[in-house]
Write a protein that holds these residues in place. Structure first.
Motif, PDB file in Angstrom:
ATOM      1  N   ASP A 242       0.267  -1.646   0.137  1.00 29.11           N
ATOM      2  CA  ASP A 242       0.199  -0.074  -0.062  1.00 29.11           C
ATOM      3  C   ASP A 242       1.085   1.161  -0.003  1.00 29.11           C
ATOM      4  OD1 ASP A 242      -2.445   1.381   0.895  1.00 29.11           O
ATOM      5  OD2 ASP A 242      -1.907   1.591   2.521  1.00 29.11           O
ATOM      6  N   HIS A 243       0.912   2.250  -1.143  1.00 26.22           N
ATOM      7  CA  HIS A 243       1.905   3.402  -1.312  1.00 26.22           C
ATOM      8  C   HIS A 243       1.609   4.664   0.233  1.00 26.22           C
ATOM      9  CE1 HIS A 243       2.488   1.997  -5.142  1.00 26.22           C
ATOM     10  NE2 HIS A 243       1.562   1.592  -5.352  1.00 26.22           N
ATOM     11  N   ALA A 244       0.230   5.064   0.860  1.00 27.37           N
ATOM     12  CA  ALA A 244       0.032   5.605   1.798  1.00 27.37           C
ATOM     13  C   ALA A 244       1.195   4.973   3.333  1.00 27.37           C
ATOM     14  CB  ALA A 244      -1.230   5.723   2.516  1.00 27.37           C
ATOM     15  N   TRP A 245       0.874   3.748   3.081  1.00 28.19           N
ATOM     16  CA  TRP A 245       0.808   2.529   4.174  1.00 28.19           C
ATOM     17  C   TRP A 245       3.055   2.899   4.138  1.00 28.19           C
ATOM     18  CZ3 TRP A 245       4.758  -1.197   4.884  1.00 28.19           C
ATOM     19  CH2 TRP A 245       5.057  -1.805   6.086  1.00 28.19           C
ATOM     20  N   ARG A 246       3.254   2.990   2.835  1.00 25.61           N
ATOM     21  CA  ARG A 246       4.934   2.884   2.299  1.00 25.61           C
ATOM     22  C   ARG A 246       5.578   4.474   2.622  1.00 25.61           C
ATOM     23  NH1 ARG A 246       6.758  -1.472  -0.100  1.00 25.61           N
ATOM     24  NH2 ARG A 246       8.003  -0.426  -1.175  1.00 25.61           N
ATOM     25  N   ARG A 247       4.866   4.801   2.948  1.00 29.76           N
ATOM     26  CA  ARG A 247       4.913   6.607   2.314  1.00 29.76           C
ATOM     27  C   ARG A 247       5.049   7.051   4.553  1.00 29.76           C
ATOM     28  NH1 ARG A 247       1.665   8.086  -1.971  1.00 29.76           N
ATOM     29  NH2 ARG A 247       0.340   8.663  -0.530  1.00 29.76           N
ATOM     30  N   ARG A 248       4.117   6.773   5.611  1.00 32.42           N
ATOM     31  CA  ARG A 248       3.799   6.967   6.222  1.00 32.42           C
ATOM     32  C   ARG A 248       5.397   5.970   7.105  1.00 32.42           C
ATOM     33  NH1 ARG A 248      -1.303   5.553   5.668  1.00 32.42           N
ATOM     34  NH2 ARG A 248      -0.835   3.882   6.241  1.00 32.42           N
ATOM     35  N   ASP A 251       8.753   8.189   5.925  1.00 32.37           N
ATOM     36  CA  ASP A 251       8.985   9.171   7.050  1.00 32.37           C
ATOM     37  C   ASP A 251       9.571   9.052   8.352  1.00 32.37           C
ATOM     38  OD1 ASP A 251       8.066  10.639   5.004  1.00 32.37           O
ATOM     39  OD2 ASP A 251       6.292  10.642   5.588  1.00 32.37           O
ATOM     40  N   ASP A 295      -3.783  -0.939  10.168  1.00 34.60           N
ATOM     41  CA  ASP A 295      -3.065   0.875   9.857  1.00 34.60           C
ATOM     42  C   ASP A 295      -3.602   1.586   8.846  1.00 34.60           C
ATOM     43  OD1 ASP A 295      -1.927   3.483  10.497  1.00 34.60           O
ATOM     44  OD2 ASP A 295       0.215   1.960   9.570  1.00 34.60           O
ATOM     45  N   ARG A 296      -5.341   1.872   8.948  1.00 39.99           N
ATOM     46  CA  ARG A 296      -5.401   2.903   7.974  1.00 39.99           C
ATOM     47  C   ARG A 296      -5.845   1.695   6.930  1.00 39.99           C
ATOM     48  NH1 ARG A 296      -2.995   8.600   8.725  1.00 39.99           N
ATOM     49  NH2 ARG A 296      -1.217   7.332   9.985  1.00 39.99           N
ATOM     50  N   GLN A 297      -6.252   0.626   7.098  1.00 39.37           N
ATOM     51  CA  GLN A 297      -6.102  -0.590   5.739  1.00 39.37           C
ATOM     52  C   GLN A 297      -7.492  -1.888   5.785  1.00 39.37           C
ATOM     53  OE1 GLN A 297      -2.223  -2.161   5.835  1.00 39.37           O
ATOM     54  NE2 GLN A 297      -1.089  -0.558   4.340  1.00 39.37           N
ATOM     55  N   ASP A 312      -8.584   0.166  14.223  1.00 37.94           N
ATOM     56  CA  ASP A 312      -7.428   0.826  13.592  1.00 37.94           C
ATOM     57  C   ASP A 312      -6.693   1.569  14.184  1.00 37.94           C
ATOM     58  OD1 ASP A 312      -6.688   2.392  10.800  1.00 37.94           O
ATOM     59  OD2 ASP A 312      -5.947   3.797  12.636  1.00 37.94           O
TER      60      ASP A 312
END
Length: 539
Positions: A242-248, A251, A295-297, A312
């Motif tokens: 998941d791209h959003a998770w990978r960004r988190r 970061d 986590d938001r998934q 969540d």
């Protein structure tokens, strides 16, 4: 009970050796089973509990039509219903069932009695004391049931037994074998109605309720082996693609102390969760509710509905500053905070599966004590260091806490078996070991200072009198094993493991695609029946 229609259904032909197995070499026609050509009746989504109920309904309907007085008996088997009838009705019962089996492709057999005289210290029943063993003590009526895809077969091990109880001469009826309550009942006792869950440990969950059954007063209340409290299941799940998770994750401020602390392989989703839920629905229908921590998934195929709730991280962690987290140890310190979670629950990793029908007694004593399953894996007694892998480091930290609290030394890890936990014990540990639990909760990635709340709970509960050691027929398979194909084939052929785990440990990058496809084929063959939580199939 109102019997369901017993209609001729789709049939198939194959060689089958296991009573609960899978089909190969499909062809049209009938099933060659035990040397007999027999029809297999297809159900839309068969489960062991559904087959238990179907066979019971068929037999009770024919006995009612024949005018036979019968009563449900709490037998030892999870998958075979048992009825009792007076020996005087033996001929009527056998004639009615023989005619039914002949016309429907069923099988009427005489199983070996299981009167465990040496274990129970009881006298042999009258028929067993005679040289010729007397008349048949019981019969078993069974049919072959399958799913529409003809992947599963439920056979004689799911048949319905009818026992013939003999008069003792003192106003009682004597069973031909023992059961979970009593081998004798009052001959003039009243016929009463009792919940179906008293007659198989598979029942009890929100989607596993059975109708009331006619029985005798002696069997109308649960015995001491009955688990009467609710049991929930908790999963943790992540989709590392998941791209959003990978960004988190990118970061987050981290510098892994060990290669396994933030390994990409730990976050790969191969849809194991889909099949783990199928295994739960199929083989542990007594589970009350499933909680999925994310986590938001959420999985693309998941249908949240009755019996399943997605939780969540933001609704779980007491301290929002601990988020985001990518540390399973941190998440496990918060499990007891799940709103609505039962006191007794099972914690599953998504690579754990229930391999055959099991009752809650495998994981919890009826008096509420939890079971735990020590492995033969021992952790060295050296002090914790940054050379230790995250699991080993956490275990060593757990060991220090157990030594501090109880003056005991522990050295054995736990098997990869679903973990039976108690919410109150986790909450108590949070207070007892507040600094260590809080530090772990604050670790975004697995750290050398982490504790494993799950392993710690097992030993803490055991040493405080709230858990006992258990036994499990389990299997552990690593996708990196050279003989993984043979191991999976054996699991599929035998289907004799209560639980099994398929871990990606030791999987080299060049084999990821091949072994992932192998695992997918295995899981689809082993668990072809969708759970209620897959899209388009919600309850």
């Amino acid at each position: 009970m109102e019997p369901r229609p017993f209609d001729p259904l789709t049939r198939t032909r194959t060689e089958v050796t296991e009573p609960y197995g899978y089909f190969t070499d499909l062809d049209s026609g009938h099933v060659l089973h035990g040397g007999e050509i027999r029809p297999a009746y297809a159900l839309g989504a068969p489960t062991p509990l559904e087959v238990w109920r179907r066979n019971l309904e068929i037999v009770t309907a024919i006995l009612t039509a024949a005018g036979v007085d019968f009563f449900a008996v709490p037998g030892f088997s999870l998958t075979r219903p048992v009825l009792g009838a007076a020996a005087a009705d033996r001929q009527r019962v056998c004639t009615a069932l023989a005619m039914l089996c002949e016309s429907t492709g069923g099988r009427l057999s005489v199983p070996e009695p299981a009167f465990r005289e040496s274990e129970l210290g009881l006298s042999k029943p009258e028929w067993a004391r005679r040289a010729d063993m007397g008349d048949v003590p019981l019969v078993r009526a069974s049919w072959l049931w399958t799913d529409p895809g003809r992947d599963l077969l439920f056979g004689p091990d799911y048949g319905c037994d009818v026992e013939f109880w003999t008069e003792t001469g003192d106003g009682h009826l004597l069973a031909p074998r023992h059961n979970r309550i009593s081998p004798v009942v009052r001959q003039s006792g009243a016929r009463v109605s009792a919940p179906g869950r008293l007659f198989t440990a598979l029942a009890g969950g929100a989607h596993a309720d059975l109708p009331h059954l006619p029985t005798r007063t002696e069997f109308a209340r649960p015995g001491p082996d009955h688990v009467g409290f609710p049991v929930d299941v908790v999963y943790t799940w992540v989709d590392g693609a998941d791209h959003a998770w990978r960004r988190r994750r990118a970061d987050a401020d981290h510098s892994p102390y060990h290669a396994e602390s933030d390994n990409d392989a730990r976050y790969v989703d191969r849809e194991e969760l889909r099949f783990s839920l199928r295994s739960l629905h199929l083989n542990a229908p007594w589970v009350r509710h499933v909680y999925l921590i994310t986590d938001r998934q959420r999985p693309h195929w998941l249908e949240e509905g009755p019996g399943l709730t997605v939780v969540d991280h933001r609704d779980l962690f007491d301290d929002p500053d601990a988020l985001p987290t990518f540390n399973s140890h941190a998440i496990e310190t918060q499990l007891h905070r799940i709103e609505g979670l039962s006191e007794h629950f099972l914690y599953f990793n998504d690579d754990m599966f229930v391999g055959r029908p099991v009752g809650p007694q495998m994981f919890f004593e009826p008096n509420g004590l939890a079971r735990f399953f020590p492995a033969q894996t021992f952790i060295d007694m050296d002090p914790v260091s940054r050379a230790d892998s995250p699991p080993n480091a956490a275990f060593k930290n757990d060991r220090a806490l157990i030594d501090r609290a109880f003056g005991r030394t522990v050295s054995r890890m736990m098997k990869h078996v679903p973990y039976p936990l108690q919410r109150s014990v986790l909450a108590e540990m949070e207070k007892e070991f507040d600094e260590e639990m809080e530090r772990t909760a604050q670790s975004a990635f697995r750290d050398v200072t982490d504790v494993s709340a799950v392993t710690l709970q097992h030993y803490y509960a055991y040493l405080s009198g709230r858990a006992v050691s258990g036994q499990a027929q389990d299997a552990y398979v690593e996708l990196g094993m050279p003989d993984v194909a043979e191991r999976l084939e054996l699991l599929l052929e035998r289907r004799d493991r209560e639980t099994f785990c398929i871990n990606d440990a030791g999987l080299p990058p060049e084999l990821v695609e091949e072994r992932s496809a192998l695992m997918q084929r295995f899981l689809e063959a082993y668990f072809p029946v969708a759970s209620p939580w897959e899209k388009g199939l919600a309850l």
